[in-house]
Design a protein around this motif. Sequence first.
Motif, short mmCIF file in Angstrom:
data_model
loop_
_atom_site.label_atom_id
_atom_site.label_comp_id
_atom_site.label_asym_id
_atom_site.label_seq_id
_atom_site.Cartn_x
_atom_site.Cartn_y
_atom_site.Cartn_z
N UNK A 1 0.85 -1.19 0.00
CA UNK A 1 0.00 0.00 0.00
C UNK A 1 0.88 1.24 0.00
N UNK A 2 0.45 2.28 -0.73
CA UNK A 2 1.27 3.49 -0.73
C UNK A 2 1.25 4.13 0.65
N UNK A 3 2.29 4.87 0.96
CA UNK A 3 2.36 5.57 2.23
C UNK A 3 1.53 6.85 2.18
N UNK A 4 1.66 7.63 3.23
CA UNK A 4 0.97 8.92 3.27
C UNK A 4 1.61 9.87 2.26
N UNK A 5 0.99 11.00 2.07
CA UNK A 5 1.50 11.97 1.10
C UNK A 5 2.96 12.33 1.38
N UNK A 6 3.34 12.69 2.62
CA UNK A 6 4.77 12.97 2.86
C UNK A 6 5.68 11.77 2.61
N UNK A 7 5.22 10.56 2.94
CA UNK A 7 6.04 9.36 2.72
C UNK A 7 6.24 9.10 1.23
N UNK A 8 5.19 9.27 0.45
CA UNK A 8 5.29 9.05 -0.99
C UNK A 8 6.23 10.10 -1.60
#
Length: 190
Positions: free
Chosen positions: A42-49
């Motif tokens: 699953x993709x991470x949060x906006x900052x993580x991505x």
Amino acid sequence: MKMLKITLASAMALGLAACAEEAAETDEMMADETAMAEEATAPGTIPEVAEGDGSFTTLVAAVGAAELGETLSGEGPFTVFAPTDDAFGKLPDGTVETLTTEETDKLKSILTYHVVEGAMDAAAVTSAIEDAGEEGLEVETVGGGTFTATLVDGQVMITDAAGNTATVTATDVEASNGVIHVIDTVLMPE
């Protein structure tokens, strides 16, 4: 003979019970493995991505300096029009350093000007612009300002409050709490 039948029946019952228990353990283990695999992919949060992408190092540092990481990691959903490192490079020399060290309130205002409530994929953005007509779509940001999105030769263009124009260069970068669209210019709220 009766004793043999009872013994066989008992052995079969024990065998079935053992198989059922083993099957339940296997099902539980497979469910755990599936959940872990889904979590890993699953993709991470906006900052993580953004951090994982590599072309948003300045944006990630700015989000940290403005103390917006927790907010942008929240439930959302958000649509972020994310300027690349090259976009920040277009700003006058020393601007990023001044914003990240001395003018963090102004930085926060600039960054929240790039964020819209709700997740709008590229198709939704394009459709909303088309529905808005020739004058373009007025978009309200979480920072309270507005910008105008238009279509020019099939590309989404954003005009900020200062009259600067940014082009959306990539779309639909998925995050667990929204979507990122990449832009080539830093938007200014005033």
